[in-house]
Design a protein around this motif. Structure first.
Motif, PDB file in Angstrom:
ATOM      1  N   VAL A 241     -15.573  17.077 -10.200  1.00  0.00           N
ATOM      2  CA  VAL A 241     -14.159  17.695 -10.205  1.00  0.00           C
ATOM      3  C   VAL A 241     -13.338  17.359 -11.465  1.00  0.00           C
ATOM      4  O   VAL A 241     -13.104  16.303 -11.648  1.00  0.00           O
ATOM      5  N   VAL A 242     -13.345  18.459 -12.304  1.00  0.00           N
ATOM      6  CA  VAL A 242     -13.063  18.180 -13.813  1.00  0.00           C
ATOM      7  C   VAL A 242     -11.456  17.950 -13.942  1.00  0.00           C
ATOM      8  O   VAL A 242     -10.850  19.206 -13.770  1.00  0.00           O
ATOM      9  N   HIS A 243     -11.054  17.055 -14.294  1.00  0.00           N
ATOM     10  CA  HIS A 243      -9.632  16.594 -14.855  1.00  0.00           C
ATOM     11  C   HIS A 243      -8.726  17.286 -13.430  1.00  0.00           C
ATOM     12  O   HIS A 243      -7.888  18.004 -13.655  1.00  0.00           O
ATOM     13  N   PRO A 244      -8.743  16.622 -12.257  1.00  0.00           N
ATOM     14  CA  PRO A 244      -8.045  17.112 -11.189  1.00  0.00           C
ATOM     15  C   PRO A 244      -6.664  16.327 -11.162  1.00  0.00           C
ATOM     16  O   PRO A 244      -6.320  15.531 -10.343  1.00  0.00           O
ATOM     17  N   CYS A 245      -5.876  16.562 -12.220  1.00  0.00           N
ATOM     18  CA  CYS A 245      -4.687  15.847 -12.556  1.00  0.00           C
ATOM     19  C   CYS A 245      -3.405  16.549 -12.205  1.00  0.00           C
ATOM     20  O   CYS A 245      -2.149  16.338 -12.530  1.00  0.00           O
ATOM     21  N   ASP A 246      -3.376  17.363 -10.992  1.00  0.00           N
ATOM     22  CA  ASP A 246      -2.307  18.130 -10.471  1.00  0.00           C
ATOM     23  C   ASP A 246      -2.186  18.085  -9.083  1.00  0.00           C
ATOM     24  O   ASP A 246      -3.639  18.153  -8.567  1.00  0.00           O
ATOM     25  N   ALA A 247      -1.510  18.275  -8.133  1.00  0.00           N
ATOM     26  CA  ALA A 247      -1.615  18.064  -6.799  1.00  0.00           C
ATOM     27  C   ALA A 247      -2.468  19.246  -6.098  1.00  0.00           C
ATOM     28  O   ALA A 247      -3.179  19.029  -5.063  1.00  0.00           O
ATOM     29  N   LEU A 248      -2.203  20.253  -6.732  1.00  0.00           N
ATOM     30  CA  LEU A 248      -3.016  21.536  -6.147  1.00  0.00           C
ATOM     31  C   LEU A 248      -4.540  21.513  -6.218  1.00  0.00           C
ATOM     32  O   LEU A 248      -5.213  21.662  -5.370  1.00  0.00           O
ATOM     33  N   SER A 249      -4.959  21.513  -7.369  1.00  0.00           N
ATOM     34  CA  SER A 249      -6.328  21.307  -7.586  1.00  0.00           C
ATOM     35  C   SER A 249      -7.030  20.002  -7.065  1.00  0.00           C
ATOM     36  O   SER A 249      -8.131  19.935  -6.341  1.00  0.00           O
TER      37      SER A 249
END
Length: 465
Positions: free
Chosen positions: A180-188
């Motif tokens: 999972v590439v750069h999951p740095c927001d709540a939604l992703s």
């Protein structure tokens, strides 16, 4: 034109009657449940109803009551009637396919107040009463004769139903390790963690650890036992994800909070990326209200002006995905503005070429036809009007668009004007890439992950552990 007319109090005689007949359909039950909010499982849950006392789905009791009201308001006395009182005795259940005759009969008249008392009965196709009762109304004193209002068409669509079926299809499959590439927001991040909880993926989160933990805190996400590969920024996350995939440590990529071009740049690198001999392409899967099955559209996100050879790969990628989703012989409509091969319209020439490539075995697994205009691809009525004889026209599983602009417009129109749910995946690389939009909700992200998981297992031929 049909008219609706009442009977005034003075025109009504004791013994007068009126009736209508209705056959109970599943749509009637669904509409009544939507209107009333009554989702008693005896009415809307086949599994529950089969074990209930009647062993079948039955109508809401007040469905019959509403039909009695319809007779009183439209037939006898008709428009201008004021309901005062109604009682019901519910005698028998009404099941799907039952034909009910609703009859009201005048019992008494009250001259002083213009009150009318009517016997009300609903009788099934066997002659058995299912509802009995009496109604008390104020009958109209002024004659009404008006055009009968034409009711709008109602189309029922359970949002997310086909995506939930897609997700259910993954329940018996092992999860797939997914970067999972750069999951740095709540939604992703939530989408990735939900896919993990549902057993579709084993998420490997790649990005700045502090930002990932902050995103998890926004929605209470649990990162216990979740592998995190700490990198400083999104560029490094994409490069690391590709390196991990090349090493065979993950079988899918999933986009997080990162631009598509930034994610794909290391993927397409000739020396260190994930390219194969086949061109990469994006496939939308849409759950469109009023279309009887999932609809795949390609390519609306990667290839801007594909030539014939690239379109061959786009078609084959879409067919392979459809096969993985359980569509035995995908019907592929090659879209253009017209249905005839026209030298001045390049997309018609490409369509003809692709059909011949399928004839020669250069495209396999699907049934192709084109050129076809959009209406003829998805509407049997439109195809028949044009006299088009085709196994694809009117029942396409896959729409292949002339170029990215056309595909993007079609997909967005179906999403924002027709209320379609959308999910998407990129194929043609060594492993599938779940390429979601910032506007996608958790269900779309789960459906995209489900598509990719099904594809991975299909390509592995059931050997993936």
């Amino acid at each position: 034109m049909q008219f609706i007319e009442n009977k005034t109090f003075d025109e009504i005689n004791v013994g007068d009657s009126a009736e209508l007949t209705r056959t109970l359909k599943s749509e009637d039950i669904e509409l009544f449940a939507v209107m009333s909010g009554d989702v008693n499982p005896a009415h809307v849950d086949d599994e529950y109803a089969s074990s209930d006392m009647f062993h079948k789905v039955i109508a809401h009791g007040m469905w019959g009551g509403a039909l009695i009201s319809a007779v009183l308001g439209t037939e006898l006395p008709g428009p201008g009637t004021i309901y005062l009182n109604q009682n019901f005795n519910f005698l028998r259940p009404v099941g799907l396919g039952d034909t009910i005759t609703i009859r009201v009969t005048v019992l008494q008249k009250d001259e002083k107040h213009h009150h009318v008392i009517l016997n009300c009965v609903c009788i099934n196709q066997d002659g058995d009463p299912v509802i009995e009762g009496e109604a008390k109304v104020i009958a109209p004193t002024v004659k009404v004769h008006r055009p009968r209002t034409q009711l709008p068409d109602v189309h029922l669509h359970e949002s997310g139903a086909r995506f939930n079926e897609l997700i259910k299809a993954t329940y018996e499959l092992p999860p797939v390790r997914t970067a999972v590439v750069h999951p740095c927001d709540a939604l992703s991040l939530e989408g990735a963690l939900q896919a993990g909880l549902q057993g579709m993926i084993i998420p490997v989160l790649i990005g700045p650890t502090a930002k990932i933990k902050a995103a998890a805190a926004e929605f209470g996400g649990n990162l216990d036992n979740i592998e995190i590969i700490d990198v400083p920024h999104s560029h490094a996350a994409a490069e690391t994800a590709v390196a991990v995939a090349r090493a065979g440590k993950v079988q899918m990529l999933m986009k997080g909070k990162i631009h598509t071009d930034e994610l794909l740049k290391p993927v397409v690198d000739k020396a260190t990326g994930l390219r194969t001999e086949r061109r990469m392409s994006h496939v939308f899967i849409l759950d469109v209200p009023n279309y009887p099955k999932p609809l795949l559209i390609s390519d609306a996100a990667i290839n801007i002006f594909p030539d014939l050879q690239v379109k061959r790969d786009i078609v084959q990628n879409a067919i392979d995905l459809a096969l993985a989703l359980g569509i035995d012989m995908p019907r592929v409509a090659l879209l253009s503005a017209v249905e005839t091969v026209t030298p001045t319209i390049p997309s018609t020439l490409d369509a003809a070429g692709l059909c011949k490539m399928a004839d020669r075995g250069q495209i396999t697994g699907g049934m192709l036809d084109g050129p076809l205009a959009f209406d003829n691809a998805i509407s049997k009525a439109a195809a028949e009007t044009k006299g088009i004889q085709s196994e694809v026209a009117g029942q396409a599983d896959i729409l292949i668009v002339p170029d990215l602009e056309a595909g993007n417009m079609i997909a967005k129109q179906l999403i924002y004007l027709a209320g379609a749910d959308a999910a998407g995946v990129v194929l043609g690389a060594r492993i599938p890439i779940v390429l979601t939009s910032r506007a996608d909700g958790v269900l779309s992200r789960l459906a995209s992950a489900a598509m990719a998981q099904l594809y991975v297992h299909h390509e592995a031929g059931g050997t993936l552990l």
